[in-house]
Design an enzyme around this catalytic site. Structure first.
Site, PDB file in Angstrom:
ATOM      1  N   GLU A   1      21.658 -20.635  74.569  1.00 54.86           N
ATOM      2  CA  GLU A   1      21.201 -19.407  73.912  1.00 54.86           C
ATOM      3  C   GLU A   1      21.046 -19.583  72.399  1.00 54.86           C
ATOM      4  OE1 GLU A   1      22.973 -15.636  75.585  1.00 54.86           O
ATOM      5  OE2 GLU A   1      24.368 -17.083  76.445  1.00 54.86           O
TER       6      GLU A   1
ATOM      7  N   SER B   1      21.975 -14.413  78.840  1.00 50.59           N
ATOM      8  CA  SER B   1      20.540 -14.241  78.587  1.00 50.59           C
ATOM      9  C   SER B   1      19.677 -14.567  79.797  1.00 50.59           C
ATOM     10  CB  SER B   1      20.093 -15.089  77.383  1.00 50.59           C
ATOM     11  OG  SER B   1      20.649 -14.580  76.193  1.00 50.59           O
TER      12      SER B   1
ATOM     13  N   TYR C   1      13.289 -11.116  75.728  1.00 54.63           N
ATOM     14  CA  TYR C   1      13.031 -11.625  74.381  1.00 54.63           C
ATOM     15  C   TYR C   1      11.566 -11.847  74.028  1.00 54.63           C
ATOM     16  CZ  TYR C   1      18.021 -12.462  74.732  1.00 54.63           C
ATOM     17  OH  TYR C   1      19.371 -12.291  74.920  1.00 54.63           O
TER      18      TYR C   1
ATOM     19  N   ARG D   1      28.914  -5.026  75.480  1.00 52.68           N
ATOM     20  CA  ARG D   1      27.924  -4.350  76.312  1.00 52.68           C
ATOM     21  C   ARG D   1      28.228  -4.621  77.776  1.00 52.68           C
ATOM     22  NH1 ARG D   1      23.300  -7.196  75.800  1.00 52.68           N
ATOM     23  NH2 ARG D   1      23.127  -7.408  78.059  1.00 52.68           N
TER      24      ARG D   1
ATOM     25  N   ASP E   1      26.651  -4.255  81.698  1.00 49.94           N
ATOM     26  CA  ASP E   1      25.403  -4.087  82.436  1.00 49.94           C
ATOM     27  C   ASP E   1      25.685  -3.608  83.861  1.00 49.94           C
ATOM     28  OD1 ASP E   1      24.113  -5.045  80.188  1.00 49.94           O
ATOM     29  OD2 ASP E   1      24.053  -7.109  80.923  1.00 49.94           O
TER      30      ASP E   1
ATOM     31  N   GLU F   1      27.936  -7.503  84.602  1.00 47.79           N
ATOM     32  CA  GLU F   1      28.673  -8.403  83.713  1.00 47.79           C
ATOM     33  C   GLU F   1      28.965  -7.706  82.397  1.00 47.79           C
ATOM     34  OE1 GLU F   1      25.826 -11.430  81.642  1.00 47.79           O
ATOM     35  OE2 GLU F   1      25.122 -11.237  83.704  1.00 47.79           O
TER      36      GLU F   1
ATOM     37  N   ASN G   1      29.188  -8.431  78.144  1.00 50.71           N
ATOM     38  CA  ASN G   1      28.766  -9.307  77.047  1.00 50.71           C
ATOM     39  C   ASN G   1      29.639  -9.009  75.837  1.00 50.71           C
ATOM     40  OD1 ASN G   1      25.918 -10.439  78.048  1.00 50.71           O
ATOM     41  ND2 ASN G   1      26.128  -8.325  78.685  1.00 50.71           N
TER      42      ASN G   1
ATOM     43  N   GLY H   1      23.282  -9.549  71.891  1.00 50.52           N
ATOM     44  CA  GLY H   1      22.215  -9.867  70.945  1.00 50.52           C
ATOM     45  C   GLY H   1      22.091  -8.830  69.846  1.00 50.52           C
TER      46      GLY H   1
END
Length: 307
Positions: free
Chosen positions: A18, A150, A216, A255, A257, A270, A272, A276
């Site tokens: 990443e 990612s 992205y 974060r 998800d 998951e 994070n 990002g």
């Protein structure tokens, strides 16, 4: 403001898969800190000697490293040893959150909802097992390297040949791969800041799933914030996000998800711990709807290193 924070190292880049996203996140954070009069300098562990952070006079670090080496407890342990305060989760919670299998096991122990799954070890995998594996997971699965983010190395598969191919590709990134039952539904994410859930976002893409390209590179991915949930369903989501974050021991910011299936059931995907911070990233989008511009968000995250 600069007197309060001292000299700040913005750690970016690194050696993970990443890296490019991390460079974008770190540059955005660095520019924000400099614009606010904070003495900040970018350091890339791939090229810079970060063992000298203490002797170079850095007072704290803003971690913008994604993936291995930055999100898995390694840099957190290093900074803890140097007694340099840093943003985000500690060593243990970072390491657990990076490992999707350990995360799911802990969530299950707390009776939090998550999709059915299997862990496949590279050295133990026999392609002749593929059909049985698929049948045990309802016929269609998501293939996920256990320690990548990612959406790197991920794939949706629905037959034995696809599964074997996807696993061999995922093994290029990790010796452990998570196979997760495919969920038909909508994908949501909840950002956490200082113990509070920020406005939830629903992501929609024409891709097979919300993959690296959709995250992205695509200009077609849609983000809905407000996310359109009924108030009681949104409250359920926010409560689940906080519980999931706390169960892993995370702190500061992050974060979570989710998927919402067609029967209205949530499944945790998951967590994070260093999300990002690029121009298309989800945490800044959610923070904006909560009343934080990008500079304010960066400052709130950096303040965590003061405590």
């Amino acid at each position: 403001m600069s007197l309060n924070f001292g000299k700040v190292a913005v750690l970016l880049g690194g050696n993970s898969a990443e890296r490019e996203v991390s460079l974008r996140s770190g540059r955005a954070v660095l520019n924000s800190l400099l614009a606010q009069g904070i003495d900040a300098i970018a350091l890339d562990p791939k090229h810079d000697n970060i063992s000298q952070l203490k002797t170079m006079g850095f007072d704290r670090a803003f971690i913008a490293l994604h993936g291995r080496g930055g999100e898995d407890g390694c840099i957190q342990g290093f900074l803890t040893t140097l007694q340099i305060p840093f943003t985000g989760s500690d060593v243990l919670s970072s390491a657990i959150a990076m490992d999707k299998s350990k995360t799911k096991q802990i969530w299950q122990s707390y009776q939090l909802p998550t999709a059915s799954y299997q862990i496949i070890i590279k050295d133990d995998f026999d392609p002749r097992q593929s059909e049985d594996i698929l049948n045990a997971l309802s016929g269609t699965v998501m293939v996920k390297p256990v320690n990548e983010g990612s959406s790197i190395g991920m794939a949706k598969v629905s037959n034995a040949v696809e599964l074997a191919d996807a696993l061999f590709n995922a093994f290029k990134f990790d010796n452990k791969v998570l196979l997760e039952s495919w969920i038909v539904g909508k994908e949501y994410t909840v950002s956490i800041l200082n113990g509070q859930a920020l406005p939830a976002i629903r992501m929609q893409t024409d891709n097979t799933f919300y993959d690296y390209q959709a995250k992205y590179n695509s200009t077609e991915t849609q983000y809905f914030c407000p996310c359109g949930l009924a108030p009681e369903k949104l409250a359920e989501l926010n409560e689940l996000a906080i519980k999931a974050f706390d169960a892993i021991g995370c702190r500061g910011w992050g974060r979570i998800d989710f998927m919402l299936d067609e029967e209205g059931r949530w499944s945790l995907l998951e967590v994070n711990t260093v999300p990002g911070m690029t121009e298309t990233s989800l945490v800044p989008k959610a923070a904006k709807h909560a009343g934080y511009d990008f500079n304010q968000l960066v400052l709130e995250i950096l303040k965590q290193s003061l405590s």
